[in-house]
Design a protein around this motif. Sequence first.
Motif, PDB file in Angstrom:
ATOM      1  N   VAL A  11      -7.478   4.238  -5.098  1.00 46.31           N
ATOM      2  CA  VAL A  11      -8.048   3.407  -5.382  1.00 46.31           C
ATOM      3  C   VAL A  11      -7.754   2.233  -6.512  1.00 46.31           C
ATOM      4  CG1 VAL A  11      -9.933   3.188  -6.785  1.00 46.31           C
ATOM      5  CG2 VAL A  11      -9.943   5.189  -5.007  1.00 46.31           C
ATOM      6  N   ILE A  12      -7.149   1.054  -6.280  1.00 45.27           N
ATOM      7  CA  ILE A  12      -6.867   0.264  -7.027  1.00 45.27           C
ATOM      8  C   ILE A  12      -7.646  -0.539  -7.849  1.00 45.27           C
ATOM      9  CG2 ILE A  12      -5.257  -1.474  -7.389  1.00 45.27           C
ATOM     10  CD1 ILE A  12      -3.715  -1.374  -4.328  1.00 45.27           C
ATOM     11  N   ILE A  13      -7.445  -0.167  -8.802  1.00 43.05           N
ATOM     12  CA  ILE A  13      -8.292  -0.739  -9.574  1.00 43.05           C
ATOM     13  C   ILE A  13      -7.487  -2.174 -11.499  1.00 43.05           C
ATOM     14  CG2 ILE A  13     -10.540  -1.011 -11.975  1.00 43.05           C
ATOM     15  CD1 ILE A  13     -10.030   2.226 -10.739  1.00 43.05           C
ATOM     16  N   MET A  75       2.637  -5.808  -6.677  1.00 41.49           N
ATOM     17  CA  MET A  75       1.273  -4.507  -6.735  1.00 41.49           C
ATOM     18  C   MET A  75       1.061  -3.542  -5.101  1.00 41.49           C
ATOM     19  SD  MET A  75      -2.500  -4.715  -7.796  1.00 41.49           S
ATOM     20  CE  MET A  75      -2.736  -5.393  -6.216  1.00 41.49           C
ATOM     21  N   ALA A  76       0.552  -4.106  -4.320  1.00 46.44           N
ATOM     22  CA  ALA A  76       0.110  -3.798  -3.062  1.00 46.44           C
ATOM     23  C   ALA A  76       1.699  -2.961  -2.671  1.00 46.44           C
ATOM     24  CB  ALA A  76      -0.213  -4.880  -1.976  1.00 46.44           C
ATOM     25  N   SER A  81       4.956   1.949  -1.059  1.00 47.84           N
ATOM     26  CA  SER A  81       5.734   2.365  -1.075  1.00 47.84           C
ATOM     27  C   SER A  81       5.418   4.040  -2.054  1.00 47.84           C
ATOM     28  CB  SER A  81       6.417   1.210  -2.297  1.00 47.84           C
ATOM     29  OG  SER A  81       7.567   2.670  -2.188  1.00 47.84           O
ATOM     30  N   GLU A  82       4.157   3.930  -2.561  1.00 47.24           N
ATOM     31  CA  GLU A  82       4.127   5.249  -3.522  1.00 47.24           C
ATOM     32  C   GLU A  82       2.860   6.380  -2.942  1.00 47.24           C
ATOM     33  OE1 GLU A  82       3.887   7.688  -7.430  1.00 47.24           O
ATOM     34  OE2 GLU A  82       4.966   5.831  -6.518  1.00 47.24           O
ATOM     35  N   PHE A  83       2.285   6.105  -2.210  1.00 44.52           N
ATOM     36  CA  PHE A  83       0.939   6.447  -1.232  1.00 44.52           C
ATOM     37  C   PHE A  83       0.821   6.361  -0.303  1.00 44.52           C
ATOM     38  CE2 PHE A  83      -0.472   6.089  -6.276  1.00 44.52           C
ATOM     39  CZ  PHE A  83      -0.312   7.491  -6.571  1.00 44.52           C
ATOM     40  N   GLY A  84       1.202   4.682   0.103  1.00 47.56           N
ATOM     41  CA  GLY A  84       1.724   5.223   1.761  1.00 47.56           C
ATOM     42  C   GLY A  84       0.569   4.216   2.802  1.00 47.56           C
ATOM     43  N   LYS A 125      -5.783 -10.022  -0.535  1.00 39.67           N
ATOM     44  CA  LYS A 125      -5.524 -10.645   0.582  1.00 39.67           C
ATOM     45  C   LYS A 125      -4.206  -9.559   1.109  1.00 39.67           C
ATOM     46  CE  LYS A 125      -3.792 -13.384   3.534  1.00 39.67           C
ATOM     47  NZ  LYS A 125      -4.360 -14.016   4.916  1.00 39.67           N
ATOM     48  N   PHE A 126      -3.783  -9.266  -0.180  1.00 37.14           N
ATOM     49  CA  PHE A 126      -1.854  -8.541  -0.113  1.00 37.14           C
ATOM     50  C   PHE A 126      -2.587  -6.968  -0.390  1.00 37.14           C
ATOM     51  CE2 PHE A 126      -0.287 -11.663  -2.873  1.00 37.14           C
ATOM     52  CZ  PHE A 126       0.584 -11.859  -1.448  1.00 37.14           C
TER      53      PHE A 126
END
Length: 273
Positions: A11-13, A75-76, A81-84, A125-126
């Motif tokens: 989850v990105i916030i 960011m995306a 890269s970190e979580f796939g 978008k990303f």
Amino acid sequence: MKEDSLKDKVVIITGATSGIGESCALAFGKVGAKIVITGRNQDKLNDSKAKLEGEGITVLAILADAGVIADNKRMAETVLSEFGKIDILINNAGISMRALFEHVDFEVFHKVMETNFWGTIYATKFCLPSIIENKGTVIGISSINGFRGTPARTAYTASKYAMNGFFESLRTEVMKKGVHVLVACPGFTASNIRKNALTAHGTAQGESPRDESKMMSSDEVAEEILNATLKRKRDLTLTTQGKLLKFLNKWMPGRLDHIVYNQLKKEKDSPFH
């Protein structure tokens, strides 16, 4: 969906170093999601990261300005890269303003639109390709101002109307791909957004003109957003005042013009005094 269905979801916030953003990070993190927070201030990011990790939450903190295309792209890419993967994006980063339009500098209007509207466009978008792949969720933290404009907040209102229109269009594009789009309109919430609201010439307002103690807390808002995500709701309008404003604006907008004007006139340091 049950709360445990969010376990290990990414989850990105955006703009998550205070207020609703930080509360959402805590709420989603406590049910097992892996949390990514962004912000423009490294010290505040570090503080929020430590707070989340203190609750046993897996968290990645990224220094990024919502209104900058390159920051959103990075960011995306960093998250993938970190979580796939990216499962949920909460477009929370936002700033407000308070000044009559006739006095507002263009730079202030641009800044509000860049953060609130363009920031949402860039991040979505990303992140969207991965969200489509995972049949995930895109959330926009909008406002009652996205349904009813208020005086002295022209730029903020314009940004939220634009957000609402964008998500309505996007929702229809992706609904057959299993993607959930939620527009959350919290109403007045106790947070730093009014203290940081921009004046006509771009300085921070410094003090809220409203009684924050009577408002819904950001933690309460975050729980409502979490539940709406689990239920894959289309819209979320919070507070009785917020629901009433939407209703009145639909059925008696002319009358509401006067009601809104009179309410703003009562605010501390109102431009209508």
